[in-house]
Design an enzyme around this catalytic site. Structure first.
Site: not given
Ligand code: AMP
Length: 301
Positions: A30, A34, A36-37, A169, A172
């Protein structure tokens, strides 16, 4: 790096790659990226190899947000995201609009919750993907309709980007389980790869929503990680009842001024079924409101 905004153009590109035997790795996000992404993008690159193509989607999916949630203020910075992805060697970024993803969907309609009704229309968007088992508890219980939105948008992204592998990730945890199940149940020919949770040096799981943690709330946000560590220390000594451990952790978390527990669950990591006795190997997940932010975290105990 190509930036694609239309479904048709993205599908054309993916089909071309698919026809020529080029492997495609997808990382759905989304945005407001960061580290993690970016670790997911790096995994996708490893999985498809240097001759493969890495696709990242950036889309704040309205159908996975409840009516009282943070859709309108969800943080966005496309320019910065694109720079980070270019530096990471991403091949294509798919950035669709709502009109592109949900043509004919009525914005104000109360159609995204369970039992939500919408006036029938011949042009409306009316097909959703619902996983009916793993998505009932935790995030699904606290955020009605959330996984219906997630399942739907991920199924669409699979059909639009035609990946061989998609990376999600472990941050979630329940989402990853639901997506794996959906992929199996609906026979998507896609390997689902789960990447470990990336944390700040103090243990706070990285999240776009950490931007909501102003001032001292940022410090208080560490309490989720401290609760996980406490649980790990407790079960290392001996098994404990879920009820006792939940009460202890709730007290610990709410000893800080801001945090309010939404849920703390202990469950089997494969079935997501709750356990009465928490032992080593039990999965723990929690959701905590810290000011305006609703933070989630999880770990194997
Ligand atoms: P989001 O943008 O929050 O929807 O996350 C996109 C993807 O990045 C999803 O698969 C999340 O699980 C993963 N994600 C978000 N935060 C982290 C993190 N801290 N470590 C690893 N993966 C992450």
């Amino acid at each position: 790096m190509q930036v694609v905004t239309s479904v048709a153009a993205m599908q054309r590109l993916a089909k071309k790659w698919q026809r020529t035997g080029i492997k495609i790795g997808l990382v759905p996000t989304m945005g407001y990226l960061h580290a993690g992404h970016l670790s997911l993008v790096q995994r996708a690159r490893k999985l498809v190899g240097k001759n493969g193509k890495v696709a990242v989607s950036i889309y704040v999916n309205p159908t996975q947000f409840g009516p009282k949630e943070d859709l309108s203020r969800y943080p966005r910075d496309l320019k910065r995201d694109l720079k980070l992805l270019r530096d990471e060697g991403t091949d294509v970024v798919f950035v669709p609009s709502n009109a592109e993803m949900y043509p004919g969907r009525v914005e104000s309609a109360r159609g995204d919750g369970p039992g939500g009704r919408r006036r029938p229309t011949s042009v409306g968007f009316s097909t959703y993907v619902v996983e009916e088992e793993l998505s009932r508890s935790m995030e699904g219980a606290s955020r009605p309709g959330h996984f219906r939105g997630v399942g739907t948008v991920v199924a669409k992204l699979f059909n639009i980007t035609l990946p061989d592998v998609a990376v999600f990730g472990a941050k979630d945890f329940q989402q990853a389980a639901v997506i794996k199940r959906m992929t199996r149940d609906l026979n998507f020919p896609i390997t689902i790869d789960i990447a470990p949770t990336f944390r700040e040096p103090d243990g706070l799981a990285m999240s776009s929503r950490n931007k909501y943690l102003d001032g001292d709330l940022r410090r208080q946000g560490i309490i989720l990680w401290r609760a996980i560590q406490r649980a790990q220390a407790v079960v290392k000594k001996s098994p404990v009842s879920a009820k006792t451990l939940r009460a202890e952790l709730k007290k610990l978390i709410e000893s800080e001024p801001a945090p309010k527990v939404d849920y703390i669950e202990f469950f089997n990591p494969d079935t997501l079924l709750p356990v009465d006795k928490v032992t080593r190997g039990t999965q723990m997940a929690l959701a905590v409101f810290v000011g305006k932010a609703r933070l989630i975290d999880n770990a194997r105990l």
